[in-house]
Design a protein around this motif. Sequence first.
Motif, short mmCIF file in Angstrom:
data_model
loop_
_atom_site.label_atom_id
_atom_site.label_comp_id
_atom_site.label_asym_id
_atom_site.label_seq_id
_atom_site.Cartn_x
_atom_site.Cartn_y
_atom_site.Cartn_z
N ARG A 133 29.62 -52.25 -22.94
CA ARG A 133 31.01 -52.01 -22.54
C ARG A 133 31.76 -53.33 -22.34
N LEU A 134 31.11 -54.29 -21.70
CA LEU A 134 31.77 -55.57 -21.44
C LEU A 134 32.02 -56.31 -22.76
N GLN A 172 32.46 -55.02 -25.74
CA GLN A 172 33.54 -54.38 -26.48
C GLN A 172 34.90 -54.62 -25.83
N ALA A 173 34.94 -54.64 -24.50
CA ALA A 173 36.22 -54.86 -23.82
C ALA A 173 36.74 -56.28 -24.02
N LEU A 174 35.82 -57.25 -24.04
CA LEU A 174 36.23 -58.65 -24.16
C LEU A 174 36.24 -59.15 -25.60
N ASP A 217 33.14 -56.60 -14.22
CA ASP A 217 34.46 -56.03 -14.49
C ASP A 217 35.15 -56.84 -15.59
N PRO A 218 35.61 -56.19 -16.66
CA PRO A 218 36.23 -56.92 -17.77
C PRO A 218 37.44 -57.75 -17.37
#
Length: 892
Positions: A18-19, A21-23, A40-41
């Motif tokens: 998740r991190l 993909q978010a960043l 947390d992104p």
Amino acid sequence: MRSRGWYTSPLPYDTVRRLSQALGTSEIMATVLARRGYIDPVEAARFLDTDGVLHDPFLFPQMQAVCDRIHTAISRGEKICIHGDYDVDGVTSTALMVNVLRELGAKVNYHLPNRFTEGYGIATATVEKIASHGAGLLITVDCGISARQQLERALELGLETIVIDHHRPVKEDLPPATIISALLCDYPFKDLAGVGLAFKVAQALLQKPANDDGPSQPGRSLLRHLDLVALGTIADVVPLVDENRSLVKRGLVQLARTGKPGLKALMKIGQVEPARINAGLVAFRMAPRINAAGRLEDPTSAIELLLTEDDIEAEELAGRLDAFNRERQRIENQMLAQARKMIGEWPEEWQEQNSYVLSSAGWHEGVIGIVASRLVETYYRPVIMIAEDEESGLGKGSGRSIRDFDLHGALTELSGVMLAFGGHHAACGLSIENTRIDEFRERFAEFAASRVSVEEQGSARYVDALACGRELTLDLARELSRLEPFGLGNPSVELLVTGAIIQNSRVTRDGQHLQCQLESGGARSKAIAFGQAYLEETLKKEPDWDVAFHLEQNEFNGSISPQLQLREVFPRNNGSAGHENGSATPESLCGARCDHDCPGRVTGNEFWSLLKENLSIPVAWSPSTCNSTGEGEIDIASSSLAGRLVDRRNFGGIASQVSRLLAGGENVLLLTADVARRRHFVFQDLHYANSPAGSVFLAGSRCGKRVLAERRQQPCGPDPNLALADFITITEFPELARGFEHLVFVDPPWNRRIFNAIASAGPEAFIHLFYCSDEVQFTGKVLEHEYDLRDPLTRVYRHFQVGKTYPLDDTTERLLLAGGKYLRQPVLIARCLRVLEELGLISIEDGTESPILAMLETERTELDRSPTYVELQAFYKECLQFLSKSLSAKII
């Protein structure tokens, strides 16, 4: 003392994915961020992409009073004296305050103590001298918090004092002064260096207090002094997080374009290219030269270098500091050798203590601190070095600590043994009578033993993330550099490759370093081990290694390439108990080999009952269970796989990728075409000397149902479980996949329906495709062996003689299952016997008390007459066609 192994902290893969993909970062970058607390992104992006926050200086409750007093002194024309310290933090703090106050029009001079004549901190004689020269205001930087007696004397002489000090205060014994200390108030960041606190005072002097719009930012006149702040902060080894990170990050930019002649000369003589400056270059090439002056003589040359505005003078002073530094290195190496020899000659019980206190009359008191630091790196325990003066009968000591041991707190507990001490969590200074050194050593060891166990003292090396050979690129090196500046609290990224082969090793011309190549997963990387030339002989002892390293950008002859800076190597075969073919394993629920002697294999009634089943392939693999979306595609609802399919086909380094999943602390189920032929991957290719894997079990179609049932019910322990299963077993017993966060296709599935069946068995698990061309070839061979029945039929048929009968007992069973290096699959034998029965070549009479197999006399016949054979041949051809495109076919 080298580490006993490596370890990392558990980290759910879902968090990493998740991190990442978010960043928009690599998973390695996301792993490092997450393991350092940036899950947390938004917080992670702020950490990476901004210069960070500078807190309002007026959050210090005494700041307004400090500003008022300094402005009053300036307006009255009072003389102001800045009293610093002789280390880099003290020298840069002094230079910063002198520069800022001069720019404000103050009458200011400075004093830095000589450690050999004045000792650490503020001396009473120095205070009296400053007062006699007419100073009205004394400002101490990086010292003074423990100088109650000296500053009381200053007050008697009419000399008011402002103390700016980051060292730990004793609240019951504070000096009579206006104090700026983050440790005495609610300031939001407690770990500013002395120069950081000096910067906050300068920031407050040059801006107005906060208003409703928030605190104003420092102007250009102050920002141009951030080069000094970066130098002092890095050198003092304070945590490079929060405001320290902000100051150093901005300060390095300013240092690269500094206009200060002294800093430019220092970079030149230290061979630091301004455009490529980083915290490491500051720490190892600039800071030691500043420190050397105070260590060997007095810090006058260092402060003059930072304050000079003349280029020629700057070069002369830099040359003088360089000479000091070379002499310091000579003395340091000599003392280090003596200290190591001393430790080696100690009684065993001393060597095993959780702390070391060493003393000698021949040691240079200005160098003992850095030698203590080197010893901490080697032995990973608190170390205090004491230089004894036989004439005075006194010893001066300097100490360095490990991460989890409060050095200042320890000395506070033992204060009655010493004459004086000071410092903070990680470093200290002390003075002691020589006659009490043995008592101090004993009591310090007792205190350390109650706070730190030997098992916690660096018995294993922490790594941020596991990597594969193909990931060690220049792009990754550049990406990881976004985490800079590195230092305490934000150390350089430590990566690790498992099972690497180290080749072409050679010692550099100076005999100090080792150059080599690291091969992992078919990819090669250049590597260097600084100061570890001795590794050349070590590397010859083992074929492959787990290697910890820093990934860096190496510039040579105008080109930039990735380079591995080796930190430590760990042999993969350590001779531990519980191993197969020399490789250590965790607790295995399947210690037996897949042969006749395996107590858990399919046998007896379970074996012969396969002949009664009328299924040539599992129901879930039947063409009617799933529709194809196209040649070579795997048809499964996209929503079912969304976010959980990890496609790394043809990437290589499968063992490294599996090790990375295990290192995250989650359960991993490996999927293969044949367990017996792949068990070496679990027990040899995957090494467990350093792995967090807890238990291992195998689940193949040679395993009996009773064994599979027991393994399904095996409780998961605190460490991740690793399982190896074949396609048919997971299809028939999908419950085996429960509790696994990762389903890993080590081999490609034979067709799309097999993939669907297995993916459905773990509806919440991540599905990883790790196979490469070798695995495709292997799977094709297994498929041929299991489903192209021409050769197996011939081999089975030759076991029998026409006209004879054979009881369906253990002897016949063993006869049929034997056939080469691996035990034949029971289901393969059942298929062959069914085809032979359909062709009229054998008959099986199982309605009697003693079932028998009879060989019949018959004419030669065509295999296509057998419905089972026709069905299996069609299945075999379909799977071959699928395998031919298994590396490139679209998955969803």
